[in-house]
Scaffold this motif. Structure first.
Motif, short mmCIF file in Angstrom:
data_model
loop_
_atom_site.label_atom_id
_atom_site.label_comp_id
_atom_site.label_asym_id
_atom_site.label_seq_id
_atom_site.Cartn_x
_atom_site.Cartn_y
_atom_site.Cartn_z
N TYR A 1 0.65 -1.08 -0.32
CA TYR A 1 0.07 0.07 -0.14
C TYR A 1 0.83 0.87 -0.10
O TYR A 1 2.09 1.58 0.94
CB TYR A 1 -0.79 0.50 1.23
N TYR A 2 0.49 2.01 -0.58
CA TYR A 2 0.94 3.37 -1.30
C TYR A 2 -0.43 4.22 -0.75
O TYR A 2 -1.07 4.59 -1.18
CB TYR A 2 2.16 3.75 -1.77
N ILE A 3 -0.13 4.99 0.73
CA ILE A 3 -1.02 5.70 1.27
C ILE A 3 -0.28 7.27 1.37
O ILE A 3 0.44 8.30 1.98
CB ILE A 3 -1.32 5.47 2.86
N SER A 4 -1.34 8.47 0.85
CA SER A 4 -0.96 9.47 0.93
C SER A 4 -2.11 10.04 0.64
O SER A 4 -3.50 10.20 0.74
CB SER A 4 -0.42 10.89 0.29
N GLN A 5 -2.24 11.53 2.19
CA GLN A 5 -3.43 12.28 2.37
C GLN A 5 -2.83 13.34 2.70
O GLN A 5 -2.73 13.69 2.92
CB GLN A 5 -3.76 11.47 4.17
N GLU A 6 -4.29 14.31 2.51
CA GLU A 6 -3.80 15.51 2.51
C GLU A 6 -4.46 16.39 4.18
O GLU A 6 -5.77 16.44 3.63
CB GLU A 6 -3.98 16.86 1.46
N HIS A 7 -4.49 17.10 4.73
CA HIS A 7 -5.33 17.95 5.41
C HIS A 7 -5.54 19.27 5.57
O HIS A 7 -4.25 20.20 4.76
CB HIS A 7 -5.09 17.85 7.05
N GLN A 8 -6.33 19.82 5.78
CA GLN A 8 -6.44 21.65 6.27
C GLN A 8 -6.93 21.66 6.69
O GLN A 8 -7.87 21.41 7.21
CB GLN A 8 -7.75 21.96 4.80
N GLN A 9 -6.58 23.00 7.51
CA GLN A 9 -6.59 23.47 9.52
C GLN A 9 -7.38 25.08 8.98
O GLN A 9 -5.45 25.81 8.54
CB GLN A 9 -5.81 22.80 10.01
N ARG A 10 -8.11 25.35 9.25
CA ARG A 10 -8.30 26.73 9.38
C ARG A 10 -8.40 26.56 11.42
O ARG A 10 -8.86 26.50 11.97
CB ARG A 10 -9.59 27.13 8.82
N MET A 11 -7.58 27.86 11.17
CA MET A 11 -7.59 28.36 12.89
C MET A 11 -7.34 27.38 13.25
O MET A 11 -6.12 26.87 13.72
CB MET A 11 -8.29 29.73 13.18
N PHE A 12 -8.50 27.62 14.72
CA PHE A 12 -8.18 26.25 15.54
C PHE A 12 -8.47 25.56 15.71
O PHE A 12 -9.21 24.24 16.34
CB PHE A 12 -8.24 27.84 17.22
N PHE A 13 -9.67 25.45 14.70
CA PHE A 13 -10.17 24.51 14.41
C PHE A 13 -10.56 22.79 14.41
O PHE A 13 -9.14 23.03 14.00
CB PHE A 13 -11.34 24.52 13.15
N THR A 14 -10.39 21.75 13.92
CA THR A 14 -10.59 20.40 13.88
C THR A 14 -9.98 20.43 12.37
O THR A 14 -10.48 20.82 11.84
CB THR A 14 -11.76 19.11 13.87
N PRO A 15 -8.34 19.74 11.89
CA PRO A 15 -8.09 19.43 11.04
C PRO A 15 -9.12 18.67 9.80
O PRO A 15 -9.70 17.94 10.16
CB PRO A 15 -6.28 19.23 10.94
N LYS A 16 -9.40 19.11 8.99
CA LYS A 16 -10.27 18.58 7.74
C LYS A 16 -9.57 17.73 6.73
O LYS A 16 -8.81 18.19 6.01
CB LYS A 16 -11.47 19.64 7.18
#
Length: 162
Positions: free
Chosen positions: A73-88
């Motif tokens: 398995y080759y796994i990659s993931q991208e998160h975005q976080q705005r200010m203090f909110f939980t990353p999405k």
């Protein structure tokens, strides 16, 4: 004149505050997992490539199958976080390379974020033995209780000598 100067200072402070506030709203993007320049799954050919050639083309896998060791398995993931909110999670890619018994690639599967499924966690709790007590019950319940180990052994010798 000083009144005009105060107005300019206030306007400048308001503009800087607004710029700082808008700058803080920009999302923080973070990437995890397998990210390689020139990652080309199309270069891997089914029935032709083996483990060594796949590793040369794609690099070492993120993980290997637990129950099926013939899957990489080759796994990659991208998160975005705005200010203090939980990353999405905004992007995810999982490339599964399966090998046949002869060591050649038998299947390549690419899964995206949309292919993921929610897993419902079981909220049950295992009951414990005994009774639940409050802090005050624990504190006052131990008043007057003594440990038998203090009366015997090394501490018992000290008590007997007195």
């Amino acid at each position: 004149m000083s009144r005009n100067r105060f107005g300019r200072t206030a306007a400048l402070a308001a503009a800087l505050t607004l710029a700082g506030t808008l700058g803080a709203c920009a999302p923080i993007v973070d990437r995890h997992g397998y990210v390689q320049e020139g990652f080309d799954v199309e270069s891997v050919r089914i029935g032709v490539d083996n483990r060594q050639s796949v590793q040369q083309k794609l690099g070492s896998p993120s993980t290997r199958g637990t129950f099926q060791s013939d899957v990489w398995y080759y796994i990659s993931q991208e998160h975005q976080q705005r200010m203090f909110f939980t990353p999405k999670v905004t992007a995810r890619q999982v490339v599964a390379v399966r090998f046949a018994r002869n060591g050649l690639v038998s299947e390549i599967e690419t899964l995206e974020l949309e292919d993921g499924q929610e897993i419902a966690l079981v909220e049950r709790e295992t009951p414990t033995r005994g009774r639940e007590t409050t802090l005050l019950q624990e504190f006052f319940g131990n008043i007057g209780r003594f440990n038998d180990a203090l009366r015997t052994g090394a501490m018992g010798d000290m008590i007997d000598r007195r």
